[in-house]
Design a protein around this motif. Sequence first.
Motif, PDB file in Angstrom:
ATOM      1  N   ALA A  50      11.918 -22.950 -75.419  1.00 22.55           N
ATOM      2  CA  ALA A  50      12.808 -23.832 -74.664  1.00 22.55           C
ATOM      3  C   ALA A  50      12.187 -25.183 -74.336  1.00 22.55           C
ATOM      4  O   ALA A  50      12.821 -26.234 -74.520  1.00 22.55           O
ATOM      5  N   GLN A  51      10.953 -25.216 -73.853  1.00 21.38           N
ATOM      6  CA  GLN A  51      10.328 -26.467 -73.460  1.00 21.38           C
ATOM      7  C   GLN A  51      10.081 -27.386 -74.656  1.00 21.38           C
ATOM      8  O   GLN A  51      10.266 -28.603 -74.571  1.00 21.38           O
ATOM      9  N   VAL A  52       9.660 -26.791 -75.785  1.00 24.43           N
ATOM     10  CA  VAL A  52       9.425 -27.592 -76.991  1.00 24.43           C
ATOM     11  C   VAL A  52      10.746 -28.138 -77.514  1.00 24.43           C
ATOM     12  O   VAL A  52      10.834 -29.293 -77.938  1.00 24.43           O
ATOM     13  N   ARG A  53      11.799 -27.316 -77.476  1.00 19.00           N
ATOM     14  CA  ARG A  53      13.125 -27.767 -77.917  1.00 19.00           C
ATOM     15  C   ARG A  53      13.570 -28.972 -77.117  1.00 19.00           C
ATOM     16  O   ARG A  53      14.081 -29.956 -77.664  1.00 19.00           O
ATOM     17  N   LEU A  54      13.398 -28.885 -75.803  1.00 22.53           N
ATOM     18  CA  LEU A  54      13.827 -29.966 -74.916  1.00 22.53           C
ATOM     19  C   LEU A  54      13.121 -31.267 -75.258  1.00 22.53           C
ATOM     20  O   LEU A  54      13.744 -32.338 -75.335  1.00 22.53           O
ATOM     21  N   ARG A  55      11.816 -31.202 -75.486  1.00 23.47           N
ATOM     22  CA  ARG A  55      11.042 -32.403 -75.797  1.00 23.47           C
ATOM     23  C   ARG A  55      11.372 -32.940 -77.191  1.00 23.47           C
ATOM     24  O   ARG A  55      11.556 -34.144 -77.376  1.00 23.47           O
TER      25      ARG A  55
END
Length: 368
Positions: A175-180
């Motif tokens: 999720a965090q990598v997707r957001l960035r």
Amino acid sequence: MTIRNSIEPAAYLEVHGITKRYGRFTALNGVSFTVERGEFVSVLGPSGCGKTTILRVVSGLERQEQGAVRIAGRDVSALPTARRNVGIVFQSYALFPNLTAAQNVAYGLNASAGAREATARRVTELLRLVGLEGKRSTYPSQLSGGQQQRVALARAMALSPDILLLDEPLSALDAQVRLRLRGEIKELQRRLGVTAMMVTHDQEEALTMADRILVMDHGVVVQQGVPREIYEAPANPFVAAFIGSMNFLTGAQKLGEGFFELNGRRVQAAREPQPLAVGQKVSLGIRPEDVDLDKGGLAREEQFQARVSRLEYRGPSTRVTLVLTQTHPETRIEADLPAARARVLGLAPGDAVRLEFPAGRVSAYAAA
């Protein structure tokens, strides 16, 4: 925005009347749309709706039975992928494990002796653009998922494609990598001015990245428009339910222009995507964040009495599941409260509340 049935000569990508079948199954049924130069378009829909198939047809990986594809004014309908000048980024990265990041990006560029210097400059430029200049000698197995997808993106851009095609590019990432990374992809696309088409089932990705969204269902485009239009003015119940969350209040009846009756209460609706006749049975749609909620007291004429069934804490917001007690049978509805409002109300299961549906946030659809 209405779906275009004709091809506009100025469009950079023109898809017209595409039909694709697999045996008796029709994956695409007369699909037509256009993409302007420099535009970022997202094709959004559930599994099996045809979104990946249309990307494969545009790329040349699949051949359509009917219809035409034009890129930059050139009819590429019968051309193989290699002759369409498209860059493709797959969700699985598709990097060569025995090649370094730089070698993966350089793959496909002119490797002749006279072109080596230009190729090296191009690779350095692209790795810098995706923030991986210091990883040029690193192999894919030594890179994180987000870094591998950046290498795949740089490789897709290496040949300066007419169109960048992205097939669920972020679905394999956390999720965090997707957001960035979704912000980085959009910024890179804007900076380079490349025309892009992305397939995704993730509504948030489409809403935040795309200039325009095409929503597909059962092999056809059911709505297209800018993200705000798709979210706030869905054309039908499928789009309303697929993009975000939507409450549907069934059993309403049209009283007159913009006014409806629901269990003895009058509700005003601002949107009727399709014309509705007076007396017609309808479903009223309102998103959870648009439901006005207050604690206790007697409901006014335009309000509904309800009780709290369940609370779901989500950090920035709280999802409240409610039961309308004045409808028969009792109807469940959800409301999203910002954290500050949830703290003020201090709701608990069983609490009595009053609900109001702001007229500007209600849509009316013909009953199924």
